[in-house]
Design a protein around this motif. Structure first.
Motif, PDB file in Angstrom:
ATOM      1  N   LEU A  69       0.842  -1.197   0.000  1.00  0.00           N
ATOM      2  CA  LEU A  69       0.000   0.000   0.000  1.00  0.00           C
ATOM      3  C   LEU A  69       0.876   1.246   0.000  1.00  0.00           C
ATOM      4  O   LEU A  69       1.638   1.470   0.937  1.00  0.00           O
ATOM      5  CB  LEU A  69      -0.906   0.015   1.240  1.00  0.00           C
ATOM      6  N   LEU A  70       0.756   2.044  -1.049  1.00  0.00           N
ATOM      7  CA  LEU A  70       1.547   3.269  -1.124  1.00  0.00           C
ATOM      8  C   LEU A  70       0.919   4.376  -0.286  1.00  0.00           C
ATOM      9  O   LEU A  70      -0.306   4.535  -0.261  1.00  0.00           O
ATOM     10  CB  LEU A  70       1.639   3.752  -2.570  1.00  0.00           C
ATOM     11  N   GLU A  71       1.759   5.149   0.377  1.00  0.00           N
ATOM     12  CA  GLU A  71       1.310   6.351   1.061  1.00  0.00           C
ATOM     13  C   GLU A  71       2.473   7.336   1.138  1.00  0.00           C
ATOM     14  O   GLU A  71       3.641   6.957   1.047  1.00  0.00           O
ATOM     15  CB  GLU A  71       0.784   6.043   2.468  1.00  0.00           C
ATOM     16  N   ALA A  72       2.147   8.609   1.295  1.00  0.00           N
ATOM     17  CA  ALA A  72       3.182   9.632   1.422  1.00  0.00           C
ATOM     18  C   ALA A  72       3.929   9.450   2.736  1.00  0.00           C
ATOM     19  O   ALA A  72       3.365   8.960   3.717  1.00  0.00           O
ATOM     20  CB  ALA A  72       2.546  11.014   1.371  1.00  0.00           C
ATOM     21  N   PRO A  73       5.210   9.830   2.807  1.00  0.00           N
ATOM     22  CA  PRO A  73       5.930   9.792   4.074  1.00  0.00           C
ATOM     23  C   PRO A  73       5.187  10.617   5.123  1.00  0.00           C
ATOM     24  O   PRO A  73       4.597  11.660   4.814  1.00  0.00           O
ATOM     25  CB  PRO A  73       7.289  10.413   3.733  1.00  0.00           C
ATOM     26  N   GLN A  74       5.237  10.166   6.364  1.00  0.00           N
ATOM     27  CA  GLN A  74       4.485  10.849   7.417  1.00  0.00           C
ATOM     28  C   GLN A  74       4.926  12.299   7.606  1.00  0.00           C
ATOM     29  O   GLN A  74       4.122  13.152   7.979  1.00  0.00           O
ATOM     30  CB  GLN A  74       4.610  10.084   8.738  1.00  0.00           C
ATOM     31  N   ASP A  75       6.196  12.581   7.331  1.00  0.00           N
ATOM     32  CA  ASP A  75       6.702  13.940   7.532  1.00  0.00           C
ATOM     33  C   ASP A  75       6.737  14.758   6.246  1.00  0.00           C
ATOM     34  O   ASP A  75       7.336  15.837   6.214  1.00  0.00           O
ATOM     35  CB  ASP A  75       8.097  13.895   8.157  1.00  0.00           C
ATOM     36  N   TRP A  76       6.077  14.264   5.181  1.00  0.00           N
ATOM     37  CA  TRP A  76       6.167  14.937   3.881  1.00  0.00           C
ATOM     38  C   TRP A  76       5.731  16.394   3.960  1.00  0.00           C
ATOM     39  O   TRP A  76       6.425  17.291   3.480  1.00  0.00           O
ATOM     40  CB  TRP A  76       5.318  14.193   2.845  1.00  0.00           C
ATOM     41  N   LEU A  77       4.581  16.655   4.569  1.00  0.00           N
ATOM     42  CA  LEU A  77       4.071  18.020   4.621  1.00  0.00           C
ATOM     43  C   LEU A  77       5.028  18.935   5.376  1.00  0.00           C
ATOM     44  O   LEU A  77       5.266  20.077   4.975  1.00  0.00           O
ATOM     45  CB  LEU A  77       2.690  18.036   5.279  1.00  0.00           C
ATOM     46  N   ALA A  78       5.601  18.432   6.460  1.00  0.00           N
ATOM     47  CA  ALA A  78       6.514  19.253   7.267  1.00  0.00           C
ATOM     48  C   ALA A  78       7.822  19.536   6.538  1.00  0.00           C
ATOM     49  O   ALA A  78       8.507  20.517   6.847  1.00  0.00           O
ATOM     50  CB  ALA A  78       6.786  18.561   8.607  1.00  0.00           C
ATOM     51  N   ARG A  79       8.202  18.685   5.586  1.00  0.00           N
ATOM     52  CA  ARG A  79       9.459  18.879   4.860  1.00  0.00           C
ATOM     53  C   ARG A  79       9.323  19.808   3.660  1.00  0.00           C
ATOM     54  O   ARG A  79      10.319  20.197   3.061  1.00  0.00           O
ATOM     55  CB  ARG A  79      10.010  17.521   4.403  1.00  0.00           C
ATOM     56  N   LEU A  80       8.104  20.139   3.284  1.00  0.00           N
ATOM     57  CA  LEU A  80       7.911  21.027   2.141  1.00  0.00           C
ATOM     58  C   LEU A  80       8.400  22.439   2.465  1.00  0.00           C
ATOM     59  O   LEU A  80       8.304  22.896   3.608  1.00  0.00           O
ATOM     60  CB  LEU A  80       6.429  21.089   1.761  1.00  0.00           C
ATOM     61  N   PRO A  81       8.908  23.147   1.466  1.00  0.00           N
ATOM     62  CA  PRO A  81       9.303  24.541   1.703  1.00  0.00           C
ATOM     63  C   PRO A  81       8.082  25.402   2.004  1.00  0.00           C
ATOM     64  O   PRO A  81       6.960  25.096   1.583  1.00  0.00           O
ATOM     65  CB  PRO A  81       9.965  24.946   0.383  1.00  0.00           C
ATOM     66  N   TYR A  82       8.321  26.492   2.701  1.00  0.00           N
ATOM     67  CA  TYR A  82       7.232  27.376   3.132  1.00  0.00           C
ATOM     68  C   TYR A  82       6.390  27.849   1.952  1.00  0.00           C
ATOM     69  O   TYR A  82       5.164  27.986   2.065  1.00  0.00           O
ATOM     70  CB  TYR A  82       7.801  28.582   3.888  1.00  0.00           C
ATOM     71  N   GLU A  83       7.010  28.076   0.797  1.00  0.00           N
ATOM     72  CA  GLU A  83       6.256  28.602  -0.340  1.00  0.00           C
ATOM     73  C   GLU A  83       5.216  27.614  -0.867  1.00  0.00           C
ATOM     74  O   GLU A  83       4.331  27.994  -1.635  1.00  0.00           O
ATOM     75  CB  GLU A  83       7.192  29.022  -1.471  1.00  0.00           C
ATOM     76  N   LEU A  84       5.286  26.340  -0.458  1.00  0.00           N
ATOM     77  CA  LEU A  84       4.279  25.363  -0.858  1.00  0.00           C
ATOM     78  C   LEU A  84       3.236  25.107   0.225  1.00  0.00           C
ATOM     79  O   LEU A  84       2.198  24.492  -0.057  1.00  0.00           O
ATOM     80  CB  LEU A  84       4.945  24.036  -1.243  1.00  0.00           C
TER      81      LEU A  84
END
Length: 264
Positions: A69-84
């Motif tokens: 089952l594919l899923e995004a990494p749990q910390d993906w949102l926190a690792r995004l740059p502020y502009e996203l």
């Protein structure tokens, strides 16, 4: 899909589950609704299985169905740059989040172990009697989205989309009929290379007077389709939930850890 699969559904079939079941049958696939939280012997390690269900049910049956089952990494949102994101997002544990002394939006990254919402402070979060202190959480600054959209993404391309909220209220319209469609797709292109699996759902939204931002990422095999095209969304689901041996090296790091289930 190149091989007709058996699409398995949880005992509680949602409107999206019914839509995906109809789409699967139209292409000649088999659909089976599992009646309880176990897989009958004849379906264990089915050679061409897929699954649409919530995370808890998926954890109970995925191993016996032989699924990855594919899923995004749990910390993906926190690792995004502020502009996203246009807001500060921290990946931490619920034990640490209980020390918050300010309002914040707090949610489990990939599960629904407690309600995702604005908490006045950390004292409102579930206690240690309800949720283990090591439970990962995302803690976000509070923002208001003027409009929110769900995108089913395959290999970095938006395959189908839907508006699902306006001003925080449910407001469902197919993306192709929304006036902001081109803006949504242009923003989605900016997410290429941010570390997502090859099949995923991404929610994005417009923050008034600020711009476009990511709301969150979701597992395609557990996401409602709103007004997305069910046939196209099903293609993303079938790619995200399939026999584990079919996943290549690039996607294997995005496979959900599903526990081994001990049966009586």
């Amino acid at each position: 899909m190149s091989t007709l699969r058996t699409l398995f559904l949880s005992p509680r079939v949602t409107a999206t589950g019914h839509a995906f079941a109809d789409a699967a049958r139209r292409r000649g696939a088999r659909v089976e609704t599992l009646r309880d939280w176990r897989v009958p012997p004849q379906w264990r390690a089915a050679p061409a299985a897929s699954l649409y269900s919530g995370p808890l049910f998926a954890d109970a049956v995925a191993r016996e169905l032989g699924l990855g089952l594919l899923e995004a990494p749990q910390d993906w949102l926190a690792r995004l740059p502020y502009e996203l994101t246009l807001r500060k997002v921290e990946f931490t544990t619920i034990a640490q989040a209980r020390a918050l002394r300010r309002p914040a939006f707090v949610k489990p990254p990939n599960d629904k172990s407690f309600p995702a919402r604005v908490y006045r402070d950390g004292s409102g979060l579930p206690g240690s009697d309800a949720v283990d202190g090591t439970e990962p959480v995302l803690v976000s600054d509070i923002v208001t989205f003027a409009a929110e959209y769900r995108l089913f993404v395959r290999d970095g391309e938006v395959r189908t989309g839907s508006r699902y909220a306006t001003g925080g209220d449910l407001d469902v319209v197919p993306l192709e009929r929304d006036a902001r469609r081109s803006e949504v797709l242009a923003f989605a292109e900016r997410l290429a290379g941010t570390g997502l699996p090859s099949a995923v759902v991404v929610d994005v939204g417009l923050i008034e007077s600020a711009g476009w931002a990511v709301v969150e990422a979701n597992a395609a095999w557990a996401s409602g389709h709103y007004a997305c095209d069910a046939d196209t969304a099903l293609d993303v689901v079938l790619h995200a939930a399939r026999p584990e041996g079919e996943f290549g090296t690039a996607d294997r790091r995005f496979l959900r850890h599903t526990p081994a289930v001990v049966r009586d």
